[in-house]
Design a protein around this motif. Sequence first.
Motif, mmCIF file in Angstrom:
data_model
loop_
_atom_site.group_PDB
_atom_site.id
_atom_site.type_symbol
_atom_site.label_atom_id
_atom_site.label_comp_id
_atom_site.label_asym_id
_atom_site.label_seq_id
_atom_site.Cartn_x
_atom_site.Cartn_y
_atom_site.Cartn_z
ATOM 1 N N GLY A 9 -54.724 16.966 -29.412
ATOM 2 C CA GLY A 9 -54.132 16.677 -30.719
ATOM 3 C C GLY A 9 -53.864 15.197 -30.915
ATOM 4 O O GLY A 9 -53.937 14.393 -29.972
ATOM 5 N N LEU A 10 -53.554 14.826 -32.139
ATOM 6 C CA LEU A 10 -53.053 13.484 -32.437
ATOM 7 C C LEU A 10 -51.567 13.499 -32.112
ATOM 8 O O LEU A 10 -50.773 14.103 -32.838
ATOM 9 C CB LEU A 10 -53.285 13.134 -33.904
ATOM 10 N N VAL A 11 -51.183 12.871 -31.007
ATOM 11 C CA VAL A 11 -49.801 12.930 -30.533
ATOM 12 C C VAL A 11 -49.048 11.693 -31.025
ATOM 13 O O VAL A 11 -49.359 10.570 -30.638
ATOM 14 C CB VAL A 11 -49.733 13.014 -28.996
ATOM 15 N N ARG A 18 -43.410 3.541 -29.827
ATOM 16 C CA ARG A 18 -44.040 4.254 -30.945
ATOM 17 C C ARG A 18 -45.522 4.511 -30.653
ATOM 18 O O ARG A 18 -46.385 4.367 -31.525
ATOM 19 C CB ARG A 18 -43.885 3.483 -32.258
ATOM 20 N N GLN A 19 -45.810 4.946 -29.429
ATOM 21 C CA GLN A 19 -47.192 5.194 -29.041
ATOM 22 C C GLN A 19 -47.767 6.409 -29.747
ATOM 23 O O GLN A 19 -47.080 7.414 -29.969
ATOM 24 C CB GLN A 19 -47.274 5.408 -27.525
ATOM 25 N N VAL A 20 -49.042 6.309 -30.081
ATOM 26 C CA VAL A 20 -49.794 7.402 -30.691
ATOM 27 C C VAL A 20 -51.063 7.599 -29.874
ATOM 28 O O VAL A 20 -51.788 6.641 -29.585
ATOM 29 C CB VAL A 20 -50.146 7.103 -32.157
ATOM 30 N N GLY A 24 -54.692 13.364 -27.570
ATOM 31 C CA GLY A 24 -53.687 13.428 -26.519
ATOM 32 C C GLY A 24 -53.203 14.838 -26.242
ATOM 33 O O GLY A 24 -53.545 15.787 -26.960
ATOM 34 N N SER A 25 -52.397 14.943 -25.215
ATOM 35 C CA SER A 25 -51.873 16.244 -24.811
ATOM 36 C C SER A 25 -50.394 16.131 -24.470
ATOM 37 O O SER A 25 -49.881 15.043 -24.190
ATOM 38 C CB SER A 25 -52.634 16.764 -23.583
ATOM 39 N N VAL A 26 -49.719 17.268 -24.504
ATOM 40 C CA VAL A 26 -48.327 17.368 -24.070
ATOM 41 C C VAL A 26 -48.250 18.514 -23.069
ATOM 42 O O VAL A 26 -48.640 19.645 -23.390
ATOM 43 C CB VAL A 26 -47.373 17.629 -25.256
ATOM 44 N N LEU A 59 -45.966 16.405 -33.107
ATOM 45 C CA LEU A 59 -44.861 15.521 -33.493
ATOM 46 C C LEU A 59 -43.556 16.067 -32.918
ATOM 47 O O LEU A 59 -43.407 17.288 -32.760
ATOM 48 C CB LEU A 59 -44.776 15.481 -35.030
ATOM 49 N N PRO A 60 -42.586 15.215 -32.611
ATOM 50 C CA PRO A 60 -41.263 15.749 -32.239
ATOM 51 C C PRO A 60 -40.735 16.647 -33.355
ATOM 52 O O PRO A 60 -41.007 16.416 -34.542
ATOM 53 C CB PRO A 60 -40.401 14.486 -32.099
ATOM 54 N N GLY A 61 -39.975 17.655 -32.987
ATOM 55 C CA GLY A 61 -39.364 18.512 -33.995
ATOM 56 C C GLY A 61 -38.487 17.696 -34.935
ATOM 57 O O GLY A 61 -37.825 16.740 -34.521
ATOM 58 N N LEU A 62 -38.463 18.058 -36.207
ATOM 59 C CA LEU A 62 -37.652 17.343 -37.186
ATOM 60 C C LEU A 62 -36.168 17.663 -36.960
ATOM 61 O O LEU A 62 -35.808 18.773 -36.566
ATOM 62 C CB LEU A 62 -38.074 17.723 -38.600
ATOM 63 N N ILE A 63 -35.324 16.668 -37.237
ATOM 64 C CA ILE A 63 -33.882 16.803 -37.007
ATOM 65 C C ILE A 63 -33.153 16.633 -38.330
ATOM 66 O O ILE A 63 -33.190 15.568 -38.943
ATOM 67 C CB ILE A 63 -33.407 15.758 -35.969
#
Length: 458
Positions: A9-11, A18-20, A24-26, A59-63
């Motif tokens: 995915g596009l991480v 602020r790396q993209v 990429g993978s998680v 993307l990180p979960g929204l807060i």
Amino acid sequence: MQQILIKNGLVITMNSQRQVFDVGSVLIEGERILAVGRIAPEMIREDAEVVDARGKIILPGLINTHVHLSQQLARGIGDDVDLLTWLRQRIWPYESNMDLEDSYVSSLACCLELIKSGVTTFAEAGGQEVDGMGRAVTESGLRANLARSTMDCGIGLPTRWQESTQVALAKQEELFARWHGQAEGRIRFWFSLRTIFNNSDELITRTKVLADQYRVGIHMHVAEVLEEIQFARESRGLPTVEHLAKLGVLDSNFLAVHTVWLTDKEIDLFALHDVKVSHNPGAAMKVLGFARVPEMLDRGIPVSIGTDGAPCNNRMDMMSEMYLTSLIHKGRTLNPQVVPAEKVLEMATINGARCLLWEDEIGSLEPGKKADLIIINPQSPSSLPLHDPIANLVYAMNSSNIESSMCNGQWLMRDRQVLTLCEEEILQLAQERATALIKKAGITLPSRFPVLTNPPVA
């Protein structure tokens, strides 16, 4: 512990650099992230669950830093009225007639909407029936700061809510003991102050003592409407923020919500004391005004994004709020470069984590942090073409693009199907409870158009 590999995915990490990662993978093990980006094959177990996110965004979960769980069943009862009418004639009668089960169902309905719009963590501003909220959050799988709406004075308070300062504080301590650290650590309890209209100076200062003692935050509506500033000047001798500074409660664990009517001096006070801010653009535009967000960001103040409650915003949708945040300050300042897309994304992720005092564990995709993330599918007519993914996330996409979400290493939603809650059952319960509650509260809404119960035959 289970391993999950989300690959190709596009991480967008939102880490300090602020790396993209374009492909990429998680890698997740249990509740935490093991690795991000290019992952060595030897780290991946044979029994790992593998999710191919090719063509998608991770993307990180929204807060969401300002939510009213207990108000979800009141969507639509407070539109097109001023704030004090909204509060005293609609919301207070509604909330003061809720019982524990109403709170539980309202919270379930709210959690359902939050999950489907990409939220993995939120801050509850405070209702009365916290036990119902905690039960719903536990079942939903979300991460949350819970709070009790706390008041010890003020005009028009329902009889049920009238209590002394000592009782108000004691009830919060009881709830802290019951809920802080529950649900595998997903739930924290904060102290809440409703507004300066309904909080004595004693309650404010003693709340600060307790928040410091228990090492948690304070959640308060601040400088919300012009009438509040006038009230503070008349009753305390200073506008709201200056008075709070005089009381000594402005601090790094203070979350100020709305903050629409701030002077330059008060913005400086926020910066000086590292006060955190929750910006709620949808709710603010309905009746409050335009918060000076660019000025606060320029001063280094951590500004995050919240939706507020369903009867004032109507949409508990962080994707909508990001879009609004990106636009209204450009229009207010006539400067297209203020609050750019990357800043909005920071506000909705890592800034949100900072504002909730949780940045050591959430808000970015980094090894060691909690596995809170969302997978976004940009394949929709409103989202493509994808020349600038960051810009498209803020300016073009909406909650329907949120395909999957995870909190604490557990899937909350896969392929738009919520896994932790029964959507159909909750929606039915919400309508039934809401109808009965409005009737119980004696709230009658004006008819906007003539309603024909027995229309004539054409």
